[in-house]
Design a protein around this motif. Sequence first.
Motif, short mmCIF file in Angstrom:
data_model
loop_
_atom_site.label_atom_id
_atom_site.label_comp_id
_atom_site.label_asym_id
_atom_site.label_seq_id
_atom_site.Cartn_x
_atom_site.Cartn_y
_atom_site.Cartn_z
N LEU A 101 14.94 -4.99 0.46
CA LEU A 101 14.26 -3.81 0.99
C LEU A 101 12.76 -4.01 0.84
N VAL A 102 12.02 -3.98 1.95
CA VAL A 102 10.56 -4.22 1.89
C VAL A 102 9.75 -2.97 2.19
N GLY A 103 10.40 -1.90 2.67
CA GLY A 103 9.66 -0.69 2.94
C GLY A 103 10.54 0.40 3.50
N GLY A 104 9.99 1.61 3.51
CA GLY A 104 10.73 2.72 4.06
C GLY A 104 9.87 3.95 4.19
N VAL A 105 10.34 4.88 4.98
CA VAL A 105 9.66 6.16 5.14
C VAL A 105 10.73 7.23 5.28
N LEU A 106 10.55 8.33 4.53
CA LEU A 106 11.52 9.41 4.51
C LEU A 106 10.80 10.72 4.72
N VAL A 107 11.35 11.58 5.53
CA VAL A 107 10.77 12.91 5.75
C VAL A 107 11.89 13.93 5.61
N GLY A 108 11.70 14.90 4.72
CA GLY A 108 12.69 15.96 4.53
C GLY A 108 13.89 15.51 3.71
N GLU A 109 14.40 16.40 2.85
CA GLU A 109 15.61 16.13 2.08
C GLU A 109 15.56 14.76 1.40
N LEU A 110 14.69 14.65 0.41
CA LEU A 110 14.39 13.35 -0.16
C LEU A 110 15.29 12.97 -1.32
N THR B 190 17.49 10.78 -1.47
CA THR B 190 17.73 9.34 -1.55
C THR B 190 16.50 8.55 -2.00
N VAL B 191 15.36 9.20 -2.15
CA VAL B 191 14.14 8.43 -2.42
C VAL B 191 14.22 7.68 -3.74
N GLY B 192 14.91 8.24 -4.74
CA GLY B 192 15.00 7.56 -6.02
C GLY B 192 15.73 6.23 -5.91
N ALA B 193 16.89 6.23 -5.25
CA ALA B 193 17.67 5.00 -5.11
C ALA B 193 16.92 3.97 -4.27
N LEU B 194 16.29 4.43 -3.20
CA LEU B 194 15.54 3.52 -2.34
C LEU B 194 14.36 2.91 -3.08
N ALA B 195 13.63 3.74 -3.81
CA ALA B 195 12.46 3.25 -4.54
C ALA B 195 12.88 2.22 -5.59
N THR C 285 22.07 7.37 2.86
CA THR C 285 22.85 8.60 2.84
C THR C 285 23.29 9.00 1.44
N ASN C 286 23.22 8.08 0.47
CA ASN C 286 23.66 8.40 -0.87
C ASN C 286 22.54 9.10 -1.63
N ASP C 287 22.85 10.22 -2.27
CA ASP C 287 21.85 10.95 -3.06
C ASP C 287 21.71 10.24 -4.39
N GLY C 288 20.67 9.37 -4.46
CA GLY C 288 20.46 8.60 -5.67
C GLY C 288 19.56 9.27 -6.66
N GLY C 289 19.11 10.47 -6.41
CA GLY C 289 18.19 11.16 -7.31
C GLY C 289 16.77 10.79 -6.99
N SER C 290 15.90 11.76 -7.08
CA SER C 290 14.50 11.53 -6.74
C SER C 290 13.62 11.53 -7.97
#
Length: 404
Positions: free
Chosen positions: A363-372, A374-379, A399-404
Amino acid sequence: MTSNTRVVVIGAGLAGVRLARRLGELGTPALLIGEEGHPPYNRVLLAEVLAGRYAPEVIALPAPAELVRARVTGIDRGRRSLVCADGTRIAYGTLVLATGSNPVLPPLRGLFTPDRVLPEGVHAFRTLDDCLGLSKAVRPGVRAVVIGGGLLGVSAARALAVRGAQVVLAQQSERLMERQLDPGASALVLRHLRDLGVEVHTECRVRDVRCVGGAVRSVELADGYALDADLVVLACGVRPRVGLAEAAGLAVRKGVLVDDALRTSDPRVHAIGDCAQHDGNVYGLAAPALEQADVLAESLAGNTAARYTGTRSLTRLTLTGPDSPFDLAAFGETDPRPGDDVVQLADATRGTYRKVVVRDDRLVGGVLVGELGTVGALARAWEGAEPLPDEGPLLHLLTNDGGS
């Protein structure tokens, strides 16, 4: 502590306060010097003060025991002392520059009065005094023009709109927050601002500030169109504050050059935060400043292995509106290269947008808007730079809620 061993920190922002507090905890007290009249505060939250969400005292930072209010005008490296505006000198053994950055003031006709001050109604948006001045001037129906559509300009425009101002945002580039967001996410930010009543002009260059009797009355665009204005907010970015370092003969490019020990070209002088340039990067963000402060505290307290190797920082912004908050997060490379894998999920009805870029199974990057959620798992996946699992990793991460 004697003066020839004392650590002195210039700058009472996030980086300076963090460093002084951590040094105190590690048994190496530091003298912190700040020039603003207010207690140290979290600059990141100024837009929330302008919006009326927080009172100024809510964003105050816990100040260290030794805090001096003074404006440093020079560094005498030979005598290892600082010269202050009132003529006093402060001795140091180790000096840390945490001088931050200054707002960029665009080269507009009419921007300054003959005595080189901003006209009445024209405000930078960098300090608590700037914020309080704007808060005093804004009222329902006031006509406000925000110049600049980056993170700071978007935050200021939203805050003014929440306070009831008639806001126009003028952005020179083709979309909002182009440094952090891709076109899809930027379009959702645009929609959010318009839902708040903000009029947004992109690919729009401001040419002139018109004043009458020393007070702003309008802003003229390059095409000749004039925007009536009672308030003008300058949100055109920031520039590292390096004047003291340059005058002292330290190595400076965009920022004050530092190595992995956060030392400048003078080994008794260090630099952290917005003013520092490490490995070609001037971050201008809170997370790297705090990480640099923590590393330097360990180093100055005697941990010779402490090194700063750079920060993989995530930009996150919450815009509170009258109905519900608007959240966004961006990290890494949001524009794919040829051969990259990209997965996007968008829901126009709910105003959500998720996109990740994967290169060579990482994973080299991402952008999320609204209902974040998944940001914890992605980060974590991005920061770890580990290969992703083989089976369905992208959809799972999105789609998985990994916690922010």
